[in-house]
Design a protein around this motif. Structure first.
Motif, mmCIF file in Angstrom:
data_model
loop_
_atom_site.group_PDB
_atom_site.id
_atom_site.type_symbol
_atom_site.label_atom_id
_atom_site.label_comp_id
_atom_site.label_asym_id
_atom_site.label_seq_id
_atom_site.Cartn_x
_atom_site.Cartn_y
_atom_site.Cartn_z
ATOM 1 N N MET A 3 0.856 -1.199 0.000
ATOM 2 C CA MET A 3 0.000 0.000 0.000
ATOM 3 C C MET A 3 0.881 1.235 0.000
ATOM 4 O O MET A 3 1.809 1.366 0.788
ATOM 5 N N ASN A 4 0.582 2.184 -0.866
ATOM 6 C CA ASN A 4 1.387 3.398 -0.981
ATOM 7 C C ASN A 4 0.923 4.432 0.042
ATOM 8 O O ASN A 4 -0.213 4.898 -0.001
ATOM 9 N N THR A 5 1.810 4.775 0.970
ATOM 10 C CA THR A 5 1.463 5.744 2.024
ATOM 11 C C THR A 5 2.015 7.119 1.745
ATOM 12 O O THR A 5 1.932 8.002 2.586
ATOM 13 N N GLN A 6 2.571 7.335 0.534
ATOM 14 C CA GLN A 6 3.175 8.629 0.235
ATOM 15 C C GLN A 6 2.202 9.800 0.380
ATOM 16 O O GLN A 6 2.534 10.836 0.939
ATOM 17 N N PRO A 7 0.929 9.675 -0.124
ATOM 18 C CA PRO A 7 -0.004 10.790 0.039
ATOM 19 C C PRO A 7 -0.236 11.144 1.499
ATOM 20 O O PRO A 7 -0.512 12.296 1.821
ATOM 21 N N LEU A 8 -0.150 10.138 2.396
ATOM 22 C CA LEU A 8 -0.388 10.438 3.799
ATOM 23 C C LEU A 8 0.748 11.266 4.392
ATOM 24 O O LEU A 8 0.563 11.978 5.367
ATOM 25 N N ARG A 9 1.913 11.182 3.807
ATOM 26 C CA ARG A 9 3.039 11.929 4.331
ATOM 27 C C ARG A 9 3.093 13.345 3.790
ATOM 28 O O ARG A 9 3.774 14.197 4.319
ATOM 29 N N GLN A 10 2.378 13.599 2.699
ATOM 30 C CA GLN A 10 2.497 14.889 2.042
ATOM 31 C C GLN A 10 2.095 16.072 2.914
ATOM 32 O O GLN A 10 2.782 17.086 2.914
ATOM 33 N N PRO A 11 0.990 16.009 3.684
ATOM 34 C CA PRO A 11 0.655 17.155 4.523
ATOM 35 C C PRO A 11 1.747 17.498 5.525
ATOM 36 O O PRO A 11 2.085 18.658 5.727
ATOM 37 N N GLY A 12 2.334 16.465 6.167
ATOM 38 C CA GLY A 12 3.404 16.724 7.110
ATOM 39 C C GLY A 12 4.630 17.303 6.434
ATOM 40 O O GLY A 12 5.278 18.216 6.946
ATOM 41 N N ALA A 13 4.966 16.744 5.252
ATOM 42 C CA ALA A 13 6.113 17.261 4.508
ATOM 43 C C ALA A 13 5.871 18.699 4.074
ATOM 44 O O ALA A 13 6.777 19.543 4.104
ATOM 45 N N LEU A 14 4.638 19.000 3.653
ATOM 46 C CA LEU A 14 4.309 20.359 3.251
ATOM 47 C C LEU A 14 4.419 21.321 4.429
ATOM 48 O O LEU A 14 4.926 22.436 4.303
ATOM 49 N N GLY A 15 3.977 20.859 5.613
ATOM 50 C CA GLY A 15 4.083 21.707 6.801
ATOM 51 C C GLY A 15 5.520 21.992 7.165
ATOM 52 O O GLY A 15 5.880 23.116 7.512
ATOM 53 N N LEU A 16 6.371 20.963 7.078
ATOM 54 C CA LEU A 16 7.784 21.157 7.380
ATOM 55 C C LEU A 16 8.429 22.111 6.391
ATOM 56 O O LEU A 16 9.219 22.973 6.775
ATOM 57 N N ALA A 17 8.073 21.974 5.111
ATOM 58 C CA ALA A 17 8.661 22.841 4.092
ATOM 59 C C ALA A 17 8.259 24.296 4.282
ATOM 60 O O ALA A 17 9.004 25.205 3.919
ATOM 61 N N SER A 18 7.061 24.515 4.836
ATOM 62 C CA SER A 18 6.573 25.888 5.004
ATOM 63 C C SER A 18 7.050 26.535 6.296
ATOM 64 O O SER A 18 6.909 27.757 6.458
ATOM 65 N N MET A 19 7.614 25.757 7.215
ATOM 66 C CA MET A 19 8.001 26.308 8.521
ATOM 67 C C MET A 19 9.024 27.450 8.429
ATOM 68 O O MET A 19 8.864 28.466 9.119
ATOM 69 N N PRO A 20 10.082 27.353 7.602
ATOM 70 C CA PRO A 20 11.013 28.483 7.520
ATOM 71 C C PRO A 20 10.344 29.769 7.048
ATOM 72 O O PRO A 20 10.605 30.852 7.585
ATOM 73 N N ALA A 21 9.471 29.660 6.049
ATOM 74 C CA ALA A 21 8.777 30.844 5.549
ATOM 75 C C ALA A 21 7.862 31.436 6.617
ATOM 76 O O ALA A 21 7.759 32.665 6.759
ATOM 77 N N VAL A 22 7.187 30.572 7.377
ATOM 78 C CA VAL A 22 6.334 31.045 8.467
ATOM 79 C C VAL A 22 7.176 31.774 9.515
ATOM 80 O O VAL A 22 6.787 32.839 10.015
ATOM 81 N N PHE A 23 8.350 31.230 9.823
ATOM 82 C CA PHE A 23 9.222 31.866 10.795
ATOM 83 C C PHE A 23 9.645 33.257 10.335
ATOM 84 O O PHE A 23 9.618 34.218 11.111
ATOM 85 N N VAL A 24 10.043 33.387 9.081
ATOM 86 C CA VAL A 24 10.452 34.689 8.551
ATOM 87 C C VAL A 24 9.272 35.659 8.564
ATOM 88 O O VAL A 24 9.427 36.846 8.889
ATOM 89 N N LEU A 25 8.087 35.176 8.222
ATOM 90 C CA LEU A 25 6.896 36.030 8.245
ATOM 91 C C LEU A 25 6.628 36.545 9.651
ATOM 92 O O LEU A 25 6.346 37.736 9.848
ATOM 93 N N LEU A 26 6.735 35.654 10.654
ATOM 94 C CA LEU A 26 6.535 36.076 12.037
ATOM 95 C C LEU A 26 7.596 37.090 12.447
ATOM 96 O O LEU A 26 7.292 38.091 13.101
#
Length: 308
Positions: free
Chosen positions: A1-24
């Motif tokens: 069973m391919n679980t890659q789609p289940l990991r995408q939200p977490g990966a997307l959140g991690l990728a956005s964290m630096p940008a969120v930090f700079v915005l804050l």
């Protein structure tokens, strides 16, 4: 069973964290602009520091964070706090209180990587490469264009602010630069959370003296001031630090450092939207050139991580 789609939200959140930090991080300059009409700079900073400690200290105890080992390290951390929090924040808040636009303030203190690279040679024995020297030159050219676009020889030295504001922001720039170098040299073993408590205690002492000696210590308690203060304490001074810890744990600290050059344009956009702060086209060109210089320096050497 391919679980890659289940990991995408977490990966997307991690990728956005630096940008969120700079915005804050960029909202710190906007918060100063919102809050300073209701409290003098040292008084505002003292209250912010006291409330930050009231939240941060229990957090350290609950998380059972370790404390620095030895009185000498405590002293070094306190000195770094006086520079990276005390001199830096006091300079930023006073420059904005004296009329300097928030976007221009962010640009000037955003030149910290350039100044750090210039000082790293004589203070830390680090040699500058050709790309770094080019970045320093571009930074100087860019800032000259920005300040030149604000000159008003027929009225006062600068439009909307005078030499006092420029002196204050230079103090902030020197404080964050020297504080970063000092912390790199003497505080490599500083625990993040408990070290932040010591830094805020040192800076709070400076703010207390400044408020007691030079200000009336009067505060106009309005909804705008309360909301601004809450944002600066909970979101900027606490949440941003926790976010930085998470990024470091995930191995993203270098990515955060490399994104700090985005703070000036993000702040400028926020200031334009909220306060209608504008730069003439030579100033916009100068901002782009200065940011390009910072990118060159940051990519040619380890980028310094700012403290707030």
């Amino acid at each position: 069973m391919n679980t890659q789609p289940l990991r995408q939200p977490g990966a997307l959140g991690l990728a956005s964290m630096p940008a969120v930090f700079v915005l804050l991080w960029s909202t710190g300059f906007i918060g100063a602009k919102f809050g300073l009409p209701y409290a003098e700079p040292f008084t505002f900073l003292w209250l912010r520091c006291a409330l930050t400690l009231a939240v941060l200290l229990p957090l350290v105890l609950v998380m059972r964070a370790s404390w620095p080992a030895g009185a000498r390290l405590w002293g070094h951390i306190a000195v770094s706090g006086l520079l990276v929090h005390g001199a830096y924040l006091a300079g930023v808040f006073y420059s904005i209180a004296l009329g300097m636009p928030a976007g221009l303030t962010a640009l000037l203190v955003g030149l910290q990587p350039l100044l750090t690279a210039a000082f790293a040679g004589p203070l830390l024995g680090e040699r500058l490469g050709k790309r770094q020297w080019l970045g320093l030159l571009l930074g100087l050219i860019g800032i000259a264009l920005v300040l030149g676009s604000k000159l008003d020889l027929s009225d006062s030295l600068f439009k909307g602010f005078g030499p006092g504001a420029l002196t204050s922001v230079i103090m902030a720039l020197l404080g964050i630069t020297l504080g970063t170098l000092y912390q790199k040299r003497f505080c490599t073993r500083m625990p993040l959370l408990s070290g932040a408590v010591i830094q805020y205690l040192a800076a709070g002492t400076l703010f207390t003296l400044g408020a007691g000696l030079f200000e009336t210590r009067q505060i106009v308690w309005t909804p705008t001031f309360v909301l601004t203060l809450g944002w600066l304490v909970l979101v900027l001074s606490i949440a941003a630090i926790v976010l930085l810890m998470a990024l470091i744990k995930k191995g993203e600290a270098s990515r955060v450092a490399s994104l700090f050059y985005l703070v000036p344009p993000v702040t400028a956009l926020q200031a334009w939207w909220l306060f209608d702060e504008r730069l003439p086209w030579p100033g916009l060109v100068g901002m782009a050139i200065a940011i390009g210089g910072v990118i060159l320096v940051a990519r040619a050497s380890p980028a310094p991580v700012n403290n707030r």
